[in-house]
Design an enzyme around this catalytic site. Sequence first.
Site, PDB file in Angstrom:
ATOM      1  N   LYS A   1       0.856  -1.194   0.000  1.00  0.00           N
ATOM      2  CA  LYS A   1       0.000   0.000   0.000  1.00  0.00           C
ATOM      3  C   LYS A   1       0.886   1.236   0.000  1.00  0.00           C
ATOM      4  CE  LYS A   1      -3.973   2.009   2.513  1.00  0.00           C
ATOM      5  NZ  LYS A   1      -4.848   1.923   3.689  1.00  0.00           N
TER       6      LYS A   1
ATOM      7  N   SER B   1      -9.930   2.240   2.681  1.00  0.00           N
ATOM      8  CA  SER B   1      -8.976   2.901   1.819  1.00  0.00           C
ATOM      9  C   SER B   1      -7.995   1.960   1.128  1.00  0.00           C
ATOM     10  CB  SER B   1      -8.176   3.919   2.629  1.00  0.00           C
ATOM     11  OG  SER B   1      -7.345   3.264   3.582  1.00  0.00           O
TER      12      SER B   1
ATOM     13  N   SER C   1     -10.415   0.236   7.004  1.00  0.00           N
ATOM     14  CA  SER C   1      -9.745   0.287   5.699  1.00  0.00           C
ATOM     15  C   SER C   1      -9.075  -1.000   5.244  1.00  0.00           C
ATOM     16  CB  SER C   1      -8.702   1.410   5.692  1.00  0.00           C
ATOM     17  OG  SER C   1      -9.324   2.652   5.518  1.00  0.00           O
TER      18      SER C   1
END
Lengths: 490, 493
Positions: B78, B158, B182
Amino acid sequence: MNAHAKPSKLIKGATGDWEVVIGMEIHAQVTSEAKLFSGASTAFGGEANDHVSFVDAAMPGMLPVINEECVRQAIRTGLGLNAQINLTSVFDRKNYFYPDLPQGYQISQYKSPIVGEGEVVVDVGPDEQITVGIERLHLEQDAGKSLHDQHPTMSFVDLNRSGVALMEIVSRPDLRSSEEAKAYVTKLRTILRYLGTCDGDMEKGSLRADVNVSVRRPGEPFGTRCEIKNVNSIRFIGQAIEVEARRQIGILEDGGRIDQETRLFDPGKGETRSMRSKEEAHDYRYFPDPDLLPLTFDQAYVDALAAGLPELPDAKKARFIATYGLSPYDAGVLVAERSSADFFETVARGRDGKAAANWVINELFGRLNKQGLGIERSPVSADQLGAIVDLIGDGTISGKIAKDLFEIVWTEGGDPRRLVEERGLKQVTDTGAIEKAVDEIVAANPDKVAQAREKPTMLGWFVGQVMKSTGGKANPQAVNALLKAKLGIE
Amino acid sequence: MTELTSLTLAEARDGLRGRRFSALEITDAHIAAIEKARALNAFIAETPDVARQMAKASDERLAAGQGGPLEGVPLGIKDLFCTKGTQTTAGSRILKGFVPHYESTVTSQLWRDGAVMLGKLNLDEFAMGSSNETSAYGPVKSPWRRPGSNADLVPGGSSGGSAAAVAARLCLGATATDTGGSIRQPAAFTGTVGIKPTYGRCSRWGVVAFASSLDQAGPIARTVQDAAIMLRSMAGHDPKDTTSADIAVPDFEAAVSRGVKGLKIGIPKEYRVEGMPAEIERLWAEGAAWLRDAGAEIVEVSLPNTHYALPAYYIVAPAEASSNLARYDGVRYGLRVPGKDIVEMYEKTRAEGFGKEVKRRIMIGTYVLSAGYYDAYYVRAQKIRTLIRRDFEAVYAQGVDAILTPATPSAAFGLAEMATASPVEMYLNDVFTVTVNMAGLPGISVPAGTDASGLPLGLQLIGRPFDEETLFAAAGAIEKAAGRAELPAAWWA
């Protein structure tokens, strides 16, 4: 505490007397190798941005980790201020934007400081002592430095100081004159230096003061205060208070009102000027720093630090008075610097304390001041001075000769005892020789002899003459005794 | 090559150890898959050169019999994790071109254990979002579509890039972060497994901060076992993060097949929210039945302060974010838009550098911390946080080992479908997950079935602090009962 000033400290205005009320926030740089929350060095100087870690530059994802040494130093300082040590304290973020504040917030302690209430006893003059309340001491980060003179259109930022640990020591508004304020800062600096928690070097910015000043009519409640930011010498603190108090009195006497604001002192112009008003004041949006857990330690940790504290100035002063029979004033002068106190103790050990104090304060300090030297760089060592005191004490030399001897040791060095031998400075204690000199003087001055019999204090003149004729080496007690006998006075 | 990308992480690890294929082969297979899947926009930066270099080094270590626990396993990262020498953007324009000189603790532990970095995965800007639509690098498309439809769906957020890449077989697993859901929500939307470990389990050092007291890293993978393998490498005490816990990291993988016999599983009645779709209700009941059949005792429990969690979260998280994001000022790194003075430079830089949702949260956070409002908002939200934590403590004190809830209130929605909705509607995606962050507990999302249109749905298990093992065991049992989640057909390739 809401003490009132002595009448002598009041400021005379056009419409009557005014009392100035002062509280101080002292920012003292913690003596430590590394910064408060990063491993970067705290060394003074170096090229711009030499001592900057990723944490200090607030790179993304960087986290603060408390430096235990700074915590230790803050606790020790708190103990030195006779203050409450809080076993749990909290770091908060103080949010504002400025280029030399990389995180966009300063990590400080707002609601729960590491040190709570304490007090400092301050000698204002030879016979006046005040007690100044300490409201709190907290740890916080220093900011970096903006440089506006390096480029025609840009400002540069130096982050060497960014993140350096500061102790903010907040006093109660207990000070009532610029003299008291200066004495307070001086005393605080002495305590910090004894503890070794701050070097107190104001020129390097290790100690800075924010001075809160207000004025009022004696007996009335506190007036509106103005905060004079970042005053960096004790002399300037005094000047800033004087001019700010005068400014406020002027406004009030003209029927005006004091606006609460932050001001700057300009030593060149001898004035304070407005930096920002209360309306322009930042909303710092304090909240507990979620990157840091509350700071906790146990009482045993505090006790261990307390046990390891050095003797502090007040205790040392009391001991000097009790052990060496010094006056409070002399003791106070000697303990103002730890190195002076240590020097004195070396001289005084096994000797007459009063004589030692007299020589250290009057002769040595006088001479050092004249040359602009610190005690660490004294050409006369404590052992040498001790030997001189011994030589007086055992009657080998007179006090007058001792001053000459001191001068020789100061300029040439050497063992005082040997110098006395080599240069024939020994006091004449042979009463035969002294008597001969006394007889000569008495015989040569019949008129004075008559006068002395009328007025015994004339004895001093005779003593002086005898000393002169013996090159100062005659034992003054012997001279006195013989003269009294010869002149027939008591 | 396709088959190499379809392996589970555990199968790949074992294959690499058994030298059945090389790290370079499996890495190249993934690089090829990533190139074909650009339509998904899962990656902000592909790093094939770095990947091949790491894979070659892995092959050397494997040849020497020195492979680490993840030797040669290709992963996606990420883009919130700082990676030394590789651009790290946090999905924001304000960090475009920012190349860290340091490696986050979590990723450095993955590399220590032999993993291979394929690239940096897309995400909502600064991890603020539930659909991956707030990214400055464009939205991520879910690899899932409704049968017979070409409409794009969101992968959740997210960690939308992480979930999409794992589901689309672009990597064997991915790092993710979870501040309010998330990890778990995108995992549920994409039929993958995501665990947010206990706060303090993984170091936050080198992870771009959103809300420091809530942020926690964790893995997204295709099976419970894969997530367990990854978490073991990601977790561990880090002296550089004061909030990191000095607690030994157990062998999570060993817990996966432990079973649930004798465990007490709580069903919190307050999670039965108004308007909950029947299929979610059904899935939840089914999950409970599976666990009962596997030997667990199912009990109803009460978490009475649950309905305060979302509003309180949307005070605490923006408050911390408003302060955490103050460092993006154009002075030292990232975007700088010049102005006539420093204030104008700040304003222009931040106006251009931050997207709408980030600005909204900075403003909310600034407001709730400001003088006169702090006590009314921030202080009260913190009190609620304490109450929520106590709710869980009380349930665990009754002997409950884990709590079963739905992971999300619905399956994935369409891209841009929420564009006109109020921000609060989007925030409702987090309704089942934020409590876990507020209480600092571990939570895992595991695929449990599909909705009527065939889209994945997930169940969430919430555990005691630092008892991720029970979560892996219970999730393992659900996975076993539900059958391993289907993977989406590769319409993009």
